[in-house]
Design a protein around this motif. Structure first.
Motif, short mmCIF file in Angstrom:
data_model
loop_
_atom_site.label_atom_id
_atom_site.label_comp_id
_atom_site.label_asym_id
_atom_site.label_seq_id
_atom_site.Cartn_x
_atom_site.Cartn_y
_atom_site.Cartn_z
N THR A 336 0.83 -1.21 0.00
CA THR A 336 0.00 0.00 0.00
C THR A 336 0.86 1.26 0.00
OG1 THR A 336 -1.78 -1.13 1.21
CG2 THR A 336 -1.78 1.27 1.24
N ILE A 337 1.77 1.34 0.96
CA ILE A 337 2.61 2.54 1.08
C ILE A 337 3.53 2.67 -0.13
CG2 ILE A 337 4.43 3.63 2.44
CD1 ILE A 337 3.15 2.32 4.92
N GLY A 338 4.11 1.55 -0.57
CA GLY A 338 4.99 1.60 -1.72
C GLY A 338 4.30 2.12 -2.97
N SER A 339 3.07 1.67 -3.22
CA SER A 339 2.33 2.13 -4.40
C SER A 339 2.04 3.62 -4.34
CB SER A 339 1.02 1.35 -4.53
OG SER A 339 1.26 -0.03 -4.71
N ILE A 341 3.85 5.89 -2.77
CA ILE A 341 5.11 6.60 -3.01
C ILE A 341 5.42 6.63 -4.49
CG2 ILE A 341 7.60 6.56 -2.60
CD1 ILE A 341 7.03 5.33 0.15
N VAL A 342 5.18 5.50 -5.19
CA VAL A 342 5.38 5.48 -6.65
C VAL A 342 4.48 6.52 -7.32
CG1 VAL A 342 5.11 4.08 -8.73
CG2 VAL A 342 6.13 3.08 -6.69
N ALA A 343 3.23 6.63 -6.86
CA ALA A 343 2.31 7.62 -7.43
C ALA A 343 2.86 9.03 -7.28
CB ALA A 343 0.94 7.51 -6.75
N ALA A 344 3.43 9.33 -6.13
CA ALA A 344 4.03 10.66 -5.93
C ALA A 344 5.22 10.86 -6.87
CB ALA A 344 4.46 10.81 -4.47
N GLY A 345 6.01 9.82 -7.08
CA GLY A 345 7.14 9.93 -8.00
C GLY A 345 6.70 10.19 -9.43
N PHE A 346 5.67 9.50 -9.87
CA PHE A 346 5.14 9.75 -11.21
C PHE A 346 4.68 11.20 -11.34
CE2 PHE A 346 3.87 5.06 -11.88
CZ PHE A 346 5.09 4.80 -12.47
N ALA A 347 3.98 11.70 -10.33
CA ALA A 347 3.47 13.06 -10.38
C ALA A 347 4.60 14.08 -10.50
CB ALA A 347 2.62 13.35 -9.14
N VAL A 371 12.16 4.32 -4.37
CA VAL A 371 11.81 3.99 -2.99
C VAL A 371 10.49 3.21 -2.95
CG1 VAL A 371 11.14 4.95 -0.76
CG2 VAL A 371 13.05 5.96 -2.03
N GLY A 372 9.51 3.66 -3.70
CA GLY A 372 8.21 2.99 -3.70
C GLY A 372 8.28 1.58 -4.26
N MET A 373 8.97 1.41 -5.38
CA MET A 373 9.05 0.08 -6.00
C MET A 373 9.87 -0.88 -5.16
SD MET A 373 7.12 -0.05 -8.58
CE MET A 373 7.64 -1.70 -9.06
N SER A 374 10.82 -0.39 -4.36
CA SER A 374 11.57 -1.27 -3.47
C SER A 374 10.66 -1.84 -2.39
CB SER A 374 12.73 -0.52 -2.83
OG SER A 374 12.27 0.44 -1.89
N CYS A 375 9.58 -1.12 -2.07
CA CYS A 375 8.60 -1.62 -1.10
C CYS A 375 7.62 -2.61 -1.74
CB CYS A 375 7.80 -0.46 -0.49
SG CYS A 375 8.79 0.71 0.46
N VAL A 376 7.60 -2.66 -3.06
CA VAL A 376 6.59 -3.44 -3.77
C VAL A 376 7.14 -4.72 -4.37
CG1 VAL A 376 5.07 -3.44 -5.81
CG2 VAL A 376 5.12 -1.45 -4.29
N LEU A 440 -3.03 5.71 -11.61
CA LEU A 440 -3.09 4.25 -11.62
C LEU A 440 -2.31 3.66 -10.44
CD1 LEU A 440 -2.62 3.51 -15.44
CD2 LEU A 440 -4.74 3.47 -14.11
N ALA A 441 -1.16 4.24 -10.12
CA ALA A 441 -0.38 3.76 -8.98
C ALA A 441 -1.14 3.97 -7.67
CB ALA A 441 0.97 4.47 -8.93
N ALA A 442 -1.82 5.10 -7.53
CA ALA A 442 -2.62 5.35 -6.33
C ALA A 442 -3.76 4.33 -6.21
CB ALA A 442 -3.17 6.77 -6.36
N LEU A 443 -4.40 4.01 -7.32
CA LEU A 443 -5.46 3.00 -7.30
C LEU A 443 -4.91 1.63 -6.92
CD1 LEU A 443 -7.54 3.98 -10.47
CD2 LEU A 443 -8.22 4.21 -8.07
N SER A 444 -3.69 1.31 -7.35
CA SER A 444 -3.10 0.03 -6.98
C SER A 444 -2.85 -0.03 -5.47
CB SER A 444 -1.81 -0.20 -7.76
OG SER A 444 -0.77 0.65 -7.31
#
Length: 460
Positions: A336-339, A341-347, A371-376, A440-444
């Motif tokens: 959840t948290i990783g996805s 963080i990825v959403a913030a990176g995309f933005a 950072v986000g993808m390392s959590c995922v 899409l990352a936030a929805l994931s």
């Protein structure tokens, strides 16, 4: 090593090495080819739509046949299919390097996709068989970290090769890696098999035709900028074939290559949604970023490859740690948290402009995505294997990888609208794509939070 560290394998460390080398072939190829797209287009005179197919010709058979590759390994033997997949991938890589025109290149890329569809699920299923308990999470974390390192090496190495020698040289990189992987697998990896699982030829054929039609329709739609009769017909046909595929799988029950009973696990269904959304967004944005940097910002291929370096390096550093943590904490919060963080990176990638400093317009977004993808990455793989019994491990890992590649395939097909732009319009289109990826990352992340309370196999 004791029973706590592996599941009966005589050479668990060498098994891990062989699986890492095998899967790295696919990871290196994907990251290298993205950087080489502009050079391929100029050398072979490819249009933007044709450049899309340089990626899609690989992703289409990879997405469609991953399920079948995993099921075939469960049936015939995972070690046997692992070695065969590596050999086929290597042969296709050489064909890519010597292709004299775009048609031959696309055919060789498709053959690469078939090889990757065989080797990827069987490398992961072999790990699932060789390790148990917390050691499985650590092994898969190491596997994911090594894949990230391969992704880190790919773009700068590929960019340097493209600039110094030419794009054809990037495909020869696979040959020595493949030779070592085959040697280790042949001598030290033990065979594992679940022969009671039959092969699903009707399902494999229908899935391939469905994905092919959908990809064709989306590629035509995005490259033309509007829906026309061919694209609509292809999309409708792809949708109907997808429904037929589901019907075939339902009729075959546990004999299907995608047993619908797997979705009796709420966690497995949630992981499927997360994988499709997150990896679709990641595949689309990371295809477009080096292309935009080269075409709009004046980067060389090497510079564009180095620009992506923080992402896979960050994943490599943390993936092994998160793989072990997931075995103790569960996958819900890391995913959840990783996805998110990825959403913030995309933005943050909306900071990319025609002129600007790498440190302010690319690095912030790339670092957050890392950072986000390392959590995922590792928790996702570990959680998928935890939702099924051992005899379906190849099928489940193949399905999850297929969903990830299908998301990337569809994203690549849609990306033609961005690739067809130029100058300021290219930057604006990329900004829109980055924001769609963030959504899409936030929805994931929401899917992970809502479905991953308790991860366990579905009832048999």
């Amino acid at each position: 090593m004791t029973g706590e560290t592996h599941g009966g394998a005589k050479h668990p460390t060498l098994t891990l090495v062989a699986c890492i080398l095998a899967s790295s072939l696919a990871f290196i190829d994907g990251s290298v080819t993205n950087v080489a797209l502009p050079a391929i287009g100029k050398d072979l005179g490819a249009t933007p739509a044709e450049l899309q197919w340089t990626i899609n010709a690989y992703l289409l058979p990879l997405s469609a046949l991953l399920l079948f590759g995993g099921a075939a390994g469960d049936h015939f033997g995972r070690r046997k299919l692992l070695i065969g997949g590596i050999a086929l991938f290597t042969f296709a890589s050489v064909l890519c390097a010597i292709a004299s025109d775009l048609t031959l290149l696309l055919g060789a890329r498709a053959l690469q996709g078939v090889g990757a569809a065989i080797l990827l699920p069987n490398s992961l299923a072999t790990l699932g068989h060789a390790f148990t308990g917390e050691a499985r999470g650590k092994a898969i974390g190491t596997w994911a970290a090594a894949g990230a390192i391969a992704g880190a090496v790919g773009p700068p190495l590929g960019g340097w090769l493209v600039d110094a020698i030419g794009w054809r040289s990037i495909f020869f990189v696979n040959v020595p890696v493949a030779a070592i992987a085959i040697l280790i697998a042949w001598r030290h990896v033990e065979e594992s098999v679940a022969k009671e699982i039959p092969l699903d030829w009707p399902g494999a054929l229908t899935a391939t035709l469905s994905l092919g039609a959908l990809t064709w329709g989306l590629t035509i739609w995005s490259s033309h900028g509007a829906a026309d009769s061919p694209s609509i017909v292809a999309l409708v046909a792809g949708g109907l074939l997808a429904l037929i595929f589901v019907g075939i799988e339902r009729h075959r029950g546990d004999r299907a290559m995608m047993p619908l009973a797997l979705f009796g696990s709420r966690a497995f269904a949630g992981l499927t949604v997360l994988t499709f959304l997150l990896y679709g967004a990641l595949g689309g944005v990371l295809l477009l970023l080096p292309y935009v940097l080269i075409e709009a910002s004046g980067y060389t291929a090497l510079q564009a490859g180095l620009a992506l370096l923080p992402l896979p390096l960050g994943m490599a550093i943390a993936s092994r740690i998160t793989g072990g943590l997931t075995s103790r904490l569960g996958p819900q919060w890391p995913l959840t948290i990783g996805s998110l963080i990825v959403a913030a990176g995309f933005a943050l990638l909306i900071l990319v402009e025609e002129q600007g400093s790498y440190w302010t317009m690319v690095l912030p977004g790339a670092s957050l995505i890392a950072v986000g993808m390392s959590c995922v990455a590792a928790p996702l793989t570990t959680a998928v294997l935890a939702t099924v019994d051992d005899r379906h491990s190849g099928t489940a890992s193949g399905f999850n990888s297929a969903i990830a590649r299908t998301g990337g395939l569809i994203a690549t097909a849609i990306a033609g609208a961005v690739i067809a732009s130029a100058g300021a319009a290219l930057i604006a289109a990329f900004h829109a794509a980055a924001l769609v990826g963030a959504a899409l990352a936030a929805l994931s992340g929401a899917a992970a939070f809502l479905t991953l309370g308790t991860v366990k196999p579905p009832p048999r």
